[in-house]
Write a protein that holds these residues in place. Sequence first.
Motif, PDB file in Angstrom:
ATOM      1  N   ALA A 295      49.548 -43.649  13.413  1.00  0.00           N
ATOM      2  CA  ALA A 295      50.419 -43.852  14.573  1.00  0.00           C
ATOM      3  C   ALA A 295      50.510 -42.592  15.421  1.00  0.00           C
ATOM      4  O   ALA A 295      50.620 -42.660  16.652  1.00  0.00           O
ATOM      5  CB  ALA A 295      51.807 -44.286  14.111  1.00  0.00           C
ATOM      6  N   GLY A 296      50.465 -41.414  14.770  1.00  0.00           N
ATOM      7  CA  GLY A 296      50.509 -40.165  15.520  1.00  0.00           C
ATOM      8  C   GLY A 296      49.283 -39.960  16.386  1.00  0.00           C
ATOM      9  O   GLY A 296      49.352 -39.291  17.423  1.00  0.00           O
ATOM     10  N   ASP A 320      49.784 -35.883  17.799  1.00  0.00           N
ATOM     11  CA  ASP A 320      48.726 -35.568  16.842  1.00  0.00           C
ATOM     12  C   ASP A 320      49.112 -34.449  15.886  1.00  0.00           C
ATOM     13  O   ASP A 320      48.604 -34.394  14.758  1.00  0.00           O
ATOM     14  CB  ASP A 320      47.427 -35.234  17.567  1.00  0.00           C
ATOM     15  CG  ASP A 320      47.568 -34.057  18.520  1.00  0.00           C
ATOM     16  OD1 ASP A 320      48.703 -33.649  18.805  1.00  0.00           O
ATOM     17  OD2 ASP A 320      46.525 -33.556  18.986  1.00  0.00           O
ATOM     18  N   ARG A 321      50.019 -33.556  16.299  1.00  0.00           N
ATOM     19  CA  ARG A 321      50.458 -32.515  15.366  1.00  0.00           C
ATOM     20  C   ARG A 321      51.215 -33.129  14.197  1.00  0.00           C
ATOM     21  O   ARG A 321      51.025 -32.751  13.040  1.00  0.00           O
ATOM     22  CB  ARG A 321      51.335 -31.487  16.096  1.00  0.00           C
ATOM     23  CG  ARG A 321      50.587 -30.578  17.055  1.00  0.00           C
ATOM     24  CD  ARG A 321      51.502 -29.537  17.637  1.00  0.00           C
ATOM     25  NE  ARG A 321      52.603 -30.144  18.396  1.00  0.00           N
ATOM     26  CZ  ARG A 321      53.640 -29.469  18.890  1.00  0.00           C
ATOM     27  NH1 ARG A 321      53.728 -28.154  18.684  1.00  0.00           N
ATOM     28  NH2 ARG A 321      54.583 -30.082  19.587  1.00  0.00           N
ATOM     29  N   ALA A 322      52.075 -34.069  14.506  1.00  0.00           N
ATOM     30  CA  ALA A 322      52.789 -34.771  13.443  1.00  0.00           C
ATOM     31  C   ALA A 322      51.809 -35.571  12.588  1.00  0.00           C
ATOM     32  O   ALA A 322      51.956 -35.644  11.356  1.00  0.00           O
ATOM     33  CB  ALA A 322      53.843 -35.690  14.046  1.00  0.00           C
ATOM     34  N   ARG A 324      48.818 -34.830  11.766  1.00  0.00           N
ATOM     35  CA  ARG A 324      48.157 -33.951  10.797  1.00  0.00           C
ATOM     36  C   ARG A 324      49.063 -33.654   9.607  1.00  0.00           C
ATOM     37  O   ARG A 324      48.598 -33.578   8.467  1.00  0.00           O
ATOM     38  CB  ARG A 324      47.716 -32.652  11.477  1.00  0.00           C
ATOM     39  CG  ARG A 324      46.511 -32.831  12.404  1.00  0.00           C
ATOM     40  CD  ARG A 324      45.933 -31.489  12.801  1.00  0.00           C
ATOM     41  NE  ARG A 324      46.824 -30.752  13.692  1.00  0.00           N
ATOM     42  CZ  ARG A 324      46.823 -30.874  15.023  1.00  0.00           C
ATOM     43  NH1 ARG A 324      45.985 -31.714  15.605  1.00  0.00           N
ATOM     44  NH2 ARG A 324      47.637 -30.161  15.759  1.00  0.00           N
ATOM     45  N   ARG A 325      50.359 -33.491   9.877  1.00  0.00           N
ATOM     46  CA  ARG A 325      51.304 -33.247   8.773  1.00  0.00           C
ATOM     47  C   ARG A 325      51.350 -34.441   7.816  1.00  0.00           C
ATOM     48  O   ARG A 325      51.348 -34.284   6.602  1.00  0.00           O
ATOM     49  CB  ARG A 325      52.706 -32.974   9.324  1.00  0.00           C
ATOM     50  CG  ARG A 325      52.912 -31.571   9.890  1.00  0.00           C
ATOM     51  CD  ARG A 325      54.322 -31.422  10.435  1.00  0.00           C
ATOM     52  NE  ARG A 325      54.581 -30.071  10.880  1.00  0.00           N
ATOM     53  CZ  ARG A 325      55.194 -29.134  10.143  1.00  0.00           C
ATOM     54  NH1 ARG A 325      55.577 -29.426   8.918  1.00  0.00           N
ATOM     55  NH2 ARG A 325      55.406 -27.933  10.633  1.00  0.00           N
ATOM     56  N   TRP A 326      51.411 -35.640   8.396  1.00  0.00           N
ATOM     57  CA  TRP A 326      51.494 -36.837   7.551  1.00  0.00           C
ATOM     58  C   TRP A 326      50.191 -37.079   6.807  1.00  0.00           C
ATOM     59  O   TRP A 326      50.203 -37.526   5.646  1.00  0.00           O
ATOM     60  CB  TRP A 326      51.876 -38.047   8.402  1.00  0.00           C
ATOM     61  CG  TRP A 326      53.299 -37.994   8.876  1.00  0.00           C
ATOM     62  CD1 TRP A 326      53.730 -37.791  10.145  1.00  0.00           C
ATOM     63  CD2 TRP A 326      54.468 -38.132   8.072  1.00  0.00           C
ATOM     64  NE1 TRP A 326      55.105 -37.785  10.193  1.00  0.00           N
ATOM     65  CE2 TRP A 326      55.588 -37.993   8.925  1.00  0.00           C
ATOM     66  CE3 TRP A 326      54.695 -38.344   6.718  1.00  0.00           C
ATOM     67  CZ2 TRP A 326      56.898 -38.077   8.472  1.00  0.00           C
ATOM     68  CZ3 TRP A 326      56.005 -38.421   6.248  1.00  0.00           C
ATOM     69  CH2 TRP A 326      57.094 -38.287   7.115  1.00  0.00           C
ATOM     70  N   ALA A 327      49.075 -36.772   7.431  1.00  0.00           N
ATOM     71  CA  ALA A 327      47.795 -36.924   6.745  1.00  0.00           C
ATOM     72  C   ALA A 327      47.679 -35.958   5.570  1.00  0.00           C
ATOM     73  O   ALA A 327      47.183 -36.316   4.495  1.00  0.00           O
ATOM     74  CB  ALA A 327      46.649 -36.699   7.730  1.00  0.00           C
ATOM     75  N   THR A 365      58.905 -32.271  10.682  1.00  0.00           N
ATOM     76  CA  THR A 365      58.297 -32.831  11.890  1.00  0.00           C
ATOM     77  C   THR A 365      59.293 -32.929  13.035  1.00  0.00           C
ATOM     78  O   THR A 365      58.953 -32.711  14.207  1.00  0.00           O
ATOM     79  CB  THR A 365      57.711 -34.231  11.593  1.00  0.00           C
ATOM     80  OG1 THR A 365      56.768 -34.114  10.527  1.00  0.00           O
ATOM     81  CG2 THR A 365      57.031 -34.801  12.811  1.00  0.00           C
ATOM     82  N   ALA A 366      60.548 -33.234  12.701  1.00  0.00           N
ATOM     83  CA  ALA A 366      61.583 -33.356  13.715  1.00  0.00           C
ATOM     84  C   ALA A 366      61.867 -32.028  14.413  1.00  0.00           C
ATOM     85  O   ALA A 366      62.366 -31.995  15.543  1.00  0.00           O
ATOM     86  CB  ALA A 366      62.865 -33.891  13.094  1.00  0.00           C
TER      87      ALA A 366
END
Length: 368
Positions: A295-296, A320-322, A324-327, A365-366
């Motif tokens: 989704a990011g 996309d930065r978020a 990468r964190r979730w990935a 992320t927030a």
Amino acid sequence: MSDEDIPEPDRIAGAPHPRETQVLFGQDKAQADFLDAFGAGRLHSGWLITGPRGVGKATLAWKIATFLLANPEGGLFGDPSLAVDPDHPDARLIQSGAHPRLSLIRRPWDDKTKKLKTEITVDAVRSLKTFFQMSSADGGRRVVIVDAADELNRNAANAILKELEEPPANCTILLVAHQPSRLLPTIRSRCRELRCARLNAADLQSALAQAGHPSEQSESLATLAGGSAGDAIRLLNHDGLALYAELIKTLDRLPRMDRPAALRLADACVGKAGEVRFGMTLDLIDLFLSRTARAGLMGEPSAQGAPGEARLLARLAPDDRAARRWAQLQQDLTDRSRHGRAVNLDPAALILDMIFKIEETAQATALI
């Protein structure tokens, strides 16, 4: 335990075995590629059937095996098709599991642990020597199915490689692989690949109806199953749609966790009765993280696996930065899950630990 009581590692619980499946949906290209090679006299001795789990790879292997054994002389007449009359003698022998020129290699039963072994052992592959000797008497075509080839241990993989390097005359080896990257490069190079695709929504519904699992929850099921009839059946068998809805509801307050709901989710995975739910919860957490990262990168999904999911994913992964964190979190938790199950970590503790890592990532992320 009698042979009839031993579970089949290549059968999805609650569904027909691949050899019993009448129609293969969604894999017309893979079938056409094989038939083109057969019709042109370019029948490879090794075929690697790849694609996501549950999309029909094993069914394709059995249909090819039936076709080859029922057409020993080769040649195609009329419209090319893998279809064989179920009353054909070879088809009937295959359905009964008694065809003398077909060998199936899969994970064997362990009499000590009373469970299926976690990998295909070299002894299972060595049995091919006897099979080739006994089946060579009439000079007919012979077929071997390995399901799944990525479950071969190192010695078994080397034994299969030897058969591919020096294939017996008039023999075809069909290797079903969910993760072909796990195979020896030399095995991959010795085979021609047949790629099976994910099923579209219509083919998925048709495959489920054929397997005796029609569903009214088509959007959620298609979204979570990702074009895999096998995954869809597992979700239906184990109430996975309701469990995913519960997971989404538990995470809906992120970046702050609904801790009582998280505790209930984890406690339901404890004990013998919670074993199946534990495995399903781990799988759905992994799926949630994958969908969040996607989704990011691609924006809010057009279809959702549970009420409120699309809104939650858009909020957790706005860019996309978020993503990468979730990935990265998905990769870390996959490793954590694999290790936790290997050392028999308490299921509730493992689930809670993973959920709290999700909360930490949501909070970080927030602040981006």
